[in-house]
Design a protein around this motif. Structure first.
Motif, PDB file in Angstrom:
ATOM      1  N   GLU A 177     -45.846 -37.011 -60.485  1.00  0.00           N
ATOM      2  CA  GLU A 177     -46.639 -35.938 -61.090  1.00  0.00           C
ATOM      3  C   GLU A 177     -46.859 -36.220 -62.570  1.00  0.00           C
ATOM      4  O   GLU A 177     -46.049 -36.898 -63.208  1.00  0.00           O
ATOM      5  N   GLU A 179     -48.341 -34.291 -66.369  1.00  0.00           N
ATOM      6  CA  GLU A 179     -48.822 -33.124 -67.127  1.00  0.00           C
ATOM      7  C   GLU A 179     -49.833 -33.640 -68.144  1.00  0.00           C
ATOM      8  O   GLU A 179     -49.590 -34.656 -68.814  1.00  0.00           O
ATOM      9  N   ASP A 345     -49.651 -24.360 -61.799  1.00  0.00           N
ATOM     10  CA  ASP A 345     -48.615 -25.103 -62.502  1.00  0.00           C
ATOM     11  C   ASP A 345     -49.301 -26.078 -63.457  1.00  0.00           C
ATOM     12  O   ASP A 345     -50.492 -26.353 -63.339  1.00  0.00           O
ATOM     13  N   LYS A 347     -48.359 -29.184 -63.579  1.00  0.00           N
ATOM     14  CA  LYS A 347     -48.125 -30.517 -62.999  1.00  0.00           C
ATOM     15  C   LYS A 347     -49.208 -30.833 -61.965  1.00  0.00           C
ATOM     16  O   LYS A 347     -49.604 -29.991 -61.177  1.00  0.00           O
ATOM     17  N   GLU A 349     -49.922 -33.618 -58.946  1.00  0.00           N
ATOM     18  CA  GLU A 349     -49.394 -34.708 -58.132  1.00  0.00           C
ATOM     19  C   GLU A 349     -50.483 -35.769 -57.989  1.00  0.00           C
ATOM     20  O   GLU A 349     -51.590 -35.475 -57.524  1.00  0.00           O
ATOM     21  N   ASN A 391     -46.723 -35.943 -69.924  1.00  0.00           N
ATOM     22  CA  ASN A 391     -45.447 -36.146 -69.251  1.00  0.00           C
ATOM     23  C   ASN A 391     -45.707 -36.749 -67.879  1.00  0.00           C
ATOM     24  O   ASN A 391     -46.781 -36.559 -67.301  1.00  0.00           O
ATOM     25  N   LYS A 392     -44.740 -37.491 -67.381  1.00  0.00           N
ATOM     26  CA  LYS A 392     -44.838 -38.063 -66.042  1.00  0.00           C
ATOM     27  C   LYS A 392     -43.507 -37.855 -65.344  1.00  0.00           C
ATOM     28  O   LYS A 392     -42.455 -38.199 -65.886  1.00  0.00           O
ATOM     29  N   ASP A 403     -38.849 -27.407 -60.341  1.00  0.00           N
ATOM     30  CA  ASP A 403     -40.094 -27.032 -59.658  1.00  0.00           C
ATOM     31  C   ASP A 403     -40.193 -25.529 -59.447  1.00  0.00           C
ATOM     32  O   ASP A 403     -40.737 -25.074 -58.430  1.00  0.00           O
TER      33      ASP A 403
END
Length: 450
Positions: A177, A179, A345, A347, A349, A391-392, A403
């Motif tokens: 994922e 960001e 969210d 994040k 995927e 971010n990763k 989560d």
């Protein structure tokens, strides 16, 4: 889940449309059921199964009875949507019809081939059927939203939901994922282009006031994609889903009057009130979007390229650049952070990301920027964009602390589904339902025979 795929096909099938693979109309062979005032034909189920099969790469294990009950659920929602006076925007319907036709054209080609393939007499016949489908689907969606609008989940419910999945060994696994944050620079029309647009609308207004047809003017000049269907005509109330400026213009003038040019997020308009019917008004409008010159596009791209270079050189931080330069109101006050609309969210995927977005960020590490790219919205806004990988997160089994937002959404979805199922149980008792033929032998989840 198999019913996710069912709902993907409902919009085209359950209301009596025709399968993408059909070369001729399917013979109507009887009424399978009646729910309220809505009829379900035997052929609807056949068409629905064909559409479902055409949209899936694998065999879906689903019975006719399961399909039948899902269709009856939708008809129940539509029936009570009418009873509850759910409002459906004519603009929403018109835009949906145009998007559907454009999709069909992209798949099949010439619009005449689309009309012929689906077995309609002409394009207007097709539009009429698509409008009916779009209206009922919107009614269903809005009624469903109203039913679950007040459903919330507490932190305790979220923890219980997580623990239940963990104990059953059903915790999901998430892939890699990311960001993301963005900076956008719009290409704006010049003042001259805006004034040119306003003057064009003023000339159309003068012509209409001198006796020319507003409908013809809309067909000739309006850039609203729905104009080919409705000649720029909408029925509007104060509660309709039209933008504020449009409603204000519609309710500020009398029948047969033409408004002064006004601006919305879609461009510049004039409208004429053709008829007043109680709290409703029939209005016809012309939309024109100011042209954006190539030099304005080039200037926007150059500006963002310069900002990108300054960020890479550490002359300015990404967050400072967002606050100082970004034109995107939705993200500017949140450090440019993008929100995943499917999960609410931050994040995304990677293996489930929109292909265009994936192509931009795949292979980038934390802190790296995409190249400058051009985008255009459905409303006609043109802009350039850069995206930062903030971010990763590596692939992992779901964890409550990491989560939490995802589990909040999953728990909320489950509770909404339970609320909807309770609604089905109660409303079926109060609704006229008649089952015919083999439908009566189905072992349904709900008690449709009463």
């Amino acid at each position: 889940m198999k019913f996710d795929r069912i709902h993907q096909a409902l919009w085209i099938c359950l209301l009596g449309f025709y399968s993408m693979n059909a070369q001729e109309k399917i013979k109507i062979d009887g009424v399978a059921a009646v729910v309220g005032e809505n009829i379900i034909l035997d052929s609807d189920i056949v068409k629905f199964k064909q559409e479902l099969a055409s949209r899936s790469d694998e065999v879906i294990d689903i019975t006719d009875c399961e399909i039948m009950e899902d269709v009856m659920n939708q008809k129940l929602l539509a029936h009570h949507g009418v009873i509850d006076s759910v409002l459906v925007s004519e603009a929403e319907i018109a835009m949906g019809v145009e998007r559907t036709i454009e999709h069909f054209k992209s798949q099949i080609g010439d619009v005449d081939k689309v009309v012929d393939l689906y077995g309609f007499d002409d394009l207007e016949d097709l539009r009429a059927e698509l409008s009916r489908i779009q209206r009922e689907n919107a009614l269903i969606a809005k009624e469903r939203e109203n039913i679950v609008a007040d459903v919330v989940v507490t932190p305790e419910e979220i923890r219980y939901f997580y623990q239940d999945l963990k104990e059953k060994g059903k915790l999901p696994n998430y892939g890699v994922e990311v960001e993301l944050s963005q900076i956008t620079i719009k290409a704006e029309p010049t003042e001259e282009a805006i004034q040119e647009t306003i003057e064009k609308l003023e000339k159309i207004k003068d012509d209409v006031e001198d006796g020319f047809s507003m409908r013809l003017k809309a067909i000739l000049y309006s850039e609203d994609p729905s104009v080919a269907q409705n000649g720029g005509m909408f029925t509007i109330t104060r509660e309709s889903g039209f933008v504020k400026e449009f409603k204000e213009a519609a309710f500020s003038i009398e029948a047969q009057e033409v408004s002064e040019p006004f601006k919305t997020q879609f461009g510049y308009h004039i409208l004429q009130v053709e008829k007043i019917k109680g709290q409703q008004r029939d209005v016809r409008h012309v939309l024109i979007k100011p042209r954006i010159d190539e030099d304005k596009l080039a200037a926007a791209k150059s500006k963002l390229s310069s900002i990108r270079a300054d960020i890479i050189a550490n002359d300015i931080s990404f967050e400072e650049a967002v606050e100082t330069y970004s034109d995107d109101e939705a993200t500017r006050l949140n450090k440019g952070t993008l929100v995943n609309t499917y999960t609410n969210d931050t994040k995304f995927e990677l293996n489930k990301m929109d292909p265009d977005l994936f192509a931009k960020v795949d292979g980038l590490d934390i802190g790296e920027l995409t190249a400058v790219s051009f985008e255009e919205t459905r409303e006609g806004e043109k802009f350039y964009k850069i995206i930062l990988v903030k971010n990763k997160i590596e692939a992992h089994e779901a964890d409550l602390s990491r989560d939490y937002v995802k589990f909040q959404q999953l728990a909320l979805q489950k509770k909404k589904q339970e609320t909807l199922e309770e609604w089905y149980v109660e409303k079926i008792k109060d609704t006229y339902v008649k089952l015919n033929g083999s439908t009566q032998d189905c072992n349904f989840k709900y008690n449709w025979i009463h």
